[in-house]
Design an enzyme around this catalytic site. Structure first.
Site, PDB file in Angstrom:
ATOM      1  N   ASP A 234       9.982   2.050   1.372  1.00  0.00           N
ATOM      2  CA  ASP A 234       8.812   2.089   0.480  1.00  0.00           C
ATOM      3  C   ASP A 234       8.818   3.381  -0.336  1.00  0.00           C
ATOM      4  O   ASP A 234       8.527   3.372  -1.540  1.00  0.00           O
ATOM      5  CB  ASP A 234       7.514   2.010   1.295  1.00  0.00           C
ATOM      6  CG  ASP A 234       7.441   0.738   2.110  1.00  0.00           C
ATOM      7  OD1 ASP A 234       7.993  -0.287   1.667  1.00  0.00           O
ATOM      8  OD2 ASP A 234       6.844   0.767   3.204  1.00  0.00           O
TER       9      ASP A 234
ATOM     10  N   ALA B  20       0.837  -1.206   0.000  1.00  0.00           N
ATOM     11  CA  ALA B  20       0.000   0.000   0.000  1.00  0.00           C
ATOM     12  C   ALA B  20       0.867   1.250   0.000  1.00  0.00           C
ATOM     13  O   ALA B  20       0.594   2.218  -0.725  1.00  0.00           O
ATOM     14  CB  ALA B  20      -0.926  -0.008   1.213  1.00  0.00           C
TER      15      ALA B  20
ATOM     16  N   ASN C  79      17.226  -3.391   1.435  1.00  0.00           N
ATOM     17  CA  ASN C  79      18.089  -2.631   2.340  1.00  0.00           C
ATOM     18  C   ASN C  79      19.261  -3.537   2.732  1.00  0.00           C
ATOM     19  O   ASN C  79      19.394  -4.653   2.204  1.00  0.00           O
ATOM     20  CB  ASN C  79      17.299  -2.085   3.540  1.00  0.00           C
ATOM     21  CG  ASN C  79      16.796  -3.188   4.470  1.00  0.00           C
ATOM     22  OD1 ASN C  79      17.258  -4.334   4.426  1.00  0.00           O
ATOM     23  ND2 ASN C  79      15.842  -2.849   5.316  1.00  0.00           N
TER      24      ASN C  79
HETATM   25  O1  RIB Z   1       7.846  -0.501   5.371  1.00  0.00           O
HETATM   26  C1  RIB Z   1       7.015  -0.011   6.388  1.00  0.00           C
HETATM   27  C2  RIB Z   1       5.826  -0.896   6.526  1.00  0.00           C
HETATM   28  O2  RIB Z   1       6.263  -2.162   6.987  1.00  0.00           O
HETATM   29  C3  RIB Z   1       4.827  -0.433   7.543  1.00  0.00           C
HETATM   30  O3  RIB Z   1       3.826   0.373   6.952  1.00  0.00           O
HETATM   31  C4  RIB Z   1       4.291  -1.722   8.115  1.00  0.00           C
HETATM   32  O4  RIB Z   1       2.958  -1.957   7.786  1.00  0.00           O
HETATM   33  C5  RIB Z   1       5.169  -2.818   7.551  1.00  0.00           C
HETATM   34  O5  RIB Z   1       4.535  -3.479   6.540  1.00  0.00           O
END
Ligand code: RIB
Length: 320
Positions: free
Chosen positions: A258, A48, A190
């Protein structure tokens, strides 16, 4: 033009987790209880986060995920739709919505434990059935490892037949079947994830260059490793290059990987070179750590341009 009627150029398939975050002075040791000072609940999950991050950067995205039939699932659906992600990719499984318990210390470091719930039910078949049109039209498919490994490998096989680029953010750290590595055009691990992948190939060195090149030897197109304050590293058949980090004030590192993957993929989808896309990823990751929580750390293109004086924040080299 209505966003839903535009062609998606990226498909993200992966997790949604409701995030329960506690901000405290330090991360507790095993058996220890610590008193913290702040709690926040909000959306998250690596899939997401990456889908929202790419969408906020102005690239059309479709997101495939599985939620539970519960209150976190309802909140998730509302959030994802409000971010412009098409509702037909947002599926409901039989298990509960994924939950991540996140602890953040005063230096912004975190520890995360995820109960994946319905994320474990998402298959490549589900994604192809739900987002067939978007998959046909997209230029990149993005996966992570919070869902079964079949999801990424199955979609990658399908994608290669259609000439799509496949980006895998191999997080959280899990080994990948060495016979599947050639399916991935770009990996964005990472340091912990890179070491895990290399160890699975029998590579025990701590040198990130050697670890990354081992993955290239097994068929990965480009390894783009994120190294925190040490920047990023690119390894491919053309060799290894380091990219400097941007020096910013760190509030919360949650979701920085992310944000990096989102920035990289958004730039690649727009036709940037890999080196320019890595720089875009570094900027997105740097912006993210200046904000508390993941969602507020996923920048729009406008925020990225103005929020940080990038020329002043650029460090001189990316050496360890
Ligand atoms: O990378 C961060 C994410 O890792 C968080 O939003 C948590 O939900 C985990 O999935």
């Amino acid at each position: 033009m209505n966003r839903a009627s535009r062609t998606a150029s990226v498909v993200v398939a992966g997790s949604y987790n409701a995030g329960l975050t506690v901000y405290g002075g330090g991360l507790p040791a095993a058996g220890e209880t610590v008193l913290a000072h702040r709690f926040e609940a909000g959306p998250g999950g690596k899939g997401a986060n990456q889908a929202i991050g790419i969408a906020r950067l102005g690239v059309d995205v479709a997101f495939a995920t599985k939620l539970g039939d519960d209150v976190f699932g309802s909140q998730a659906r509302a959030t994802l739709v409000s971010e412009g992600l098409p509702p037909h990719g947002i599926m409901t499984g039989s298990g509960p919505t994924g939950v991540a318990v996140i602890l953040v210390d005063t230096s912004g470091d975190n520890a995360i434990s995820v109960a994946p719930g319905a994320n474990l039910e998402l298959t490549s078949r589900d994604v192809i059935l739900a987002l067939g049109d978007e998959l046909e039209k997209c230029s990149y498919i993005v996966c992570q490892l919070e869902c079964p490994s079949e999801l990424a490998a199955g979609l990658a096989v399908w994608a290669h037949e259609g000439g799509k680029g496949v980006v895998l953010n191999p997080a959280p750290a899990r080994p990948i079947d060495r016979g599947d590595l050639h399916l991935f055009d770009v990996l964005t691990p990472n340091e912990v994830e890179l070491a895990t992948l290399a160890r699975h190939l029998g590579v025990e060195t701590a040198r990130v260059e050697t670890q990354a090149l081992a993955l290239v030897d097994w068929g990965v197109g480009t390894v783009v490793a994120t190294l925190g304050a040490k920047g990023a590293l690119r390894a491919s058949v053309d060799g290894v290059e380091r990219f400097p980090a941007y020096a910013v004030e760190v509030l919360d590192t949650t979701g920085a990987g992310d944000a990096f993957t989102a920035g990289l993929v958004a730039a690649l989808a727009r036709g940037s070179t890999m080196d320019d896309a890595i720089d875009a990823g570094c900027r997105s990751g740097a912006f993210c750590v200046t904000r508390r929580g993941v969602i507020d750390g996923l920048a729009t293109s406008g925020e990225l341009e103005t929020a940080v004086p990038w020329d002043q924040a650029r460090t001189t080299d990316g050496s360890p």
